[in-house]
Enzyme design. Structure first.
Site, PDB file in Angstrom:
ATOM      1  N   MET A 180      55.450  84.012  15.353  1.00 12.82           N
ATOM      2  CA  MET A 180      55.538  83.375  14.161  1.00 12.82           C
ATOM      3  C   MET A 180      56.617  82.410  14.133  1.00 12.82           C
ATOM      4  SD  MET A 180      53.733  85.307  12.520  1.00 12.82           S
ATOM      5  CE  MET A 180      54.141  84.837  10.414  1.00 12.82           C
TER       6      MET A 180
ATOM      7  N   LEU B  91      55.990  75.493  16.860  1.00  9.14           N
ATOM      8  CA  LEU B  91      55.941  74.884  18.210  1.00  9.14           C
ATOM      9  C   LEU B  91      56.380  73.426  17.926  1.00  9.14           C
ATOM     10  CD1 LEU B  91      53.215  77.044  19.892  1.00  9.14           C
ATOM     11  CD2 LEU B  91      55.746  77.170  20.454  1.00  9.14           C
TER      12      LEU B  91
ATOM     13  N   HIS C 264      43.782  82.931  13.206  1.00  3.98           N
ATOM     14  CA  HIS C 264      44.432  82.723  11.992  1.00  3.98           C
ATOM     15  C   HIS C 264      43.491  83.729  11.102  1.00  3.98           C
ATOM     16  CE1 HIS C 264      46.158  80.834   8.271  1.00  3.98           C
ATOM     17  NE2 HIS C 264      44.740  80.875   7.993  1.00  3.98           N
TER      18      HIS C 264
ATOM     19  N   GLU D 129      49.466  69.773  13.082  1.00  4.30           N
ATOM     20  CA  GLU D 129      49.630  70.568  11.818  1.00  4.30           C
ATOM     21  C   GLU D 129      49.303  72.056  11.831  1.00  4.30           C
ATOM     22  OE1 GLU D 129      48.859  68.778   8.108  1.00  4.30           O
ATOM     23  OE2 GLU D 129      47.936  66.893   9.536  1.00  4.30           O
TER      24      GLU D 129
HETATM   25  C1  GRF Z   1      47.173  88.578  12.605  1.00  3.93           C
HETATM   26  O1  GRF Z   1      46.659  88.625  11.401  1.00  3.93           O
HETATM   27  C2  GRF Z   1      46.936  87.336  13.127  1.00  3.93           C
HETATM   28  O2  GRF Z   1      45.903  86.531  12.572  1.00  3.93           O
HETATM   29  C3  GRF Z   1      48.148  86.501  12.437  1.00  3.93           C
HETATM   30  O3  GRF Z   1      49.201  87.164  12.544  1.00  3.93           O
HETATM   31  C4  GRF Z   1      48.724  88.582  12.691  1.00  3.93           C
HETATM   32  C5  GRF Z   1      49.139  89.336  13.666  1.00  3.93           C
HETATM   33  O4  GRF Z   1      49.107  90.683  13.843  1.00  3.93           O
HETATM   34  N1  GRF Z   1      48.475  85.247  13.208  1.00  3.93           N
HETATM   35  P1  GRF Z   1      49.271  91.414  15.157  1.00  3.93           P
HETATM   36  O5  GRF Z   1      50.601  91.362  15.699  1.00  3.93           O
HETATM   37  O6  GRF Z   1      48.278  90.952  16.127  1.00  3.93           O
HETATM   38  O7  GRF Z   1      48.879  92.872  14.771  1.00  3.93           O
END
Ligand code: GRF
Length: 228
Positions: A104, A107, A123, A157
Site C-alpha cells: 500500500m 512507488l 488490482h 500512473e
Molecule cells: C487485494 O485485494 C489486492 O488486489 C489489492 O490489495 C488486496 C491485498 O490483499 N492490491 P492481501 O493482502 O493479498 O490479502
C-alpha cells in the site's frame, strides 16, 4: 519488443521473485501454496518485504520458511529514501521480478523505471476500469455487470500498465461490496499464481503498452461456477 523477466529454453532455472506486502497477505499465501515446496516450481520467493512491521503476511512467510525483511517507511525522510532502501534490499536478494501483493505504498517514478517490466501488481478490478481504491463499492454503484481482477506490469500512473492476465465474474443482483470483495479475492488467489507462472515460463513479452502472452487464452480466467 522486450522479453519480461522469465526463463527461456535451455536448462530450467527458477525465477527469483520478491513479494512486497503491507498487510493481510492472502495473495502472498496463494503464491506460497503454489510455488513453495513443489519440486518443479518455476518460481523461487527469495524475499518477502513489508513496509509495516505488523503485517500478517510476515507470519505467513515465516511459517513457509521464507526470508522476510521489514523496511518501515516511517523510518525514512521521504519516498525516494524509502525506495532506495527497498531497491538495495531487492538487489541484495538477487531479485529478478518484484511482485506487489497488497503493498500500500506509492512507488517513485525512479523505482518504477529501474524495475520496468520486472514489477507486477494485482488490482481488484478489470483495468483500465475502476483504478484506485474501493473498487467493489464503485462497481456496484455504476451497475457494472462484470467485475474481476487484473495482473499488470506497473507504470508511473497508479493501476496502469500492460495487462498480463485478467479474471472476471458476473455481478449478481444480490451482491454487496463485501460479497464482491470475497468472490474477487478468490479469483485473485487463482489469477496471481497463473500470471506469475506465465512470466516464469518466459511466455510473456511486453510490446509498448501491451503484454503479449504466447498461449491463446492463457491470461484469461472466467469463473465458470459464478454465473448469474
Ligand atoms: C487485494 O485485494 C489486492 O488486489 C489489492 O490489495 C488486496 C491485498 O490483499 N492490491 P492481501 O493482502 O493479498 O490479502
Amino acid at each position: 519488443m522486450v522479453e519480461a523477466a522469465g526463463t527461456t529454453g535451455g536448462t530450467r532455472r527458477m525465477l527469483r521473485v520478491a513479494v512486497l506486502i503491507s498487510g493481510r497477505g492472502s495473495n502472498l499465501q496463494a503464491l506460497i501454496d503454489r510455488f513453495v515446496g513443489s519440486a518443479d516450481s518455476p518460481v523461487e520467493i527469495v524475499r518477502v518485504i513489508s513496509n509495516r512491521p505488523d503485517a500478517q503476511g510476515l507470519d505467513r512467510a515465516k511459517a513457509a520458511g521464507l526470508a522476510t525483511k521489514v523496511i518501515d517507511h516511517k523510518a525514512f525522510p521521504d519516498r525516494a529514501a524509502f525506495d532506495e532502501a527497498l531497491d538495495a534490499e531487492l538487489r541484495a536478494a538477487g531479485t529478478q521480478l518484484v511482485v506487489l501483493a497488497g503493498f500500500m505504498r506509492l512507488l517513485t517514478e525512479q523505482f518504477i523505471d529501474d524495475w520496468r517490466d520486472r514489477l507486477i501488481n494485482i488490482h481488484p478490478a478489470l483495468l483500465p476500469s475502476f483504478r484506485g481504491l474501493d473498487t467493489h463499492r464503485r462497481v456496484l454503484k455504476r451497475g457494472a455487470k462484470l467485475h474481476g481482477c487484473t495482473v499488470h506490469f506497473v507504470r508511473h500512473e497508479m493501476d496502469t500498465g500492460p495487462i498480463i492476465a485478467q479474471a472476471a465474474l458476473p455481478v449478481l443482483a444480490s451482491d454487496t461490496p463485501e460479497t464482491l470483495a470475497e468472490r474477487v479475492l478468490e479469483l485473485e488467489h487463482r489469477l496471481y499464481p497463473l500470471a506469475l507462472a506465465l512470466i516464469a515460463d518466459g511466455r510473456v513479452e511486453v510490446d509498448g503498452d501491451r503484454a503479449i502472452v504466447d498461449a491463446p487464452g492463457a491470461g484469461m480466467l472466467v469463473n465458470p461456477q459464478d454465473r448469474a
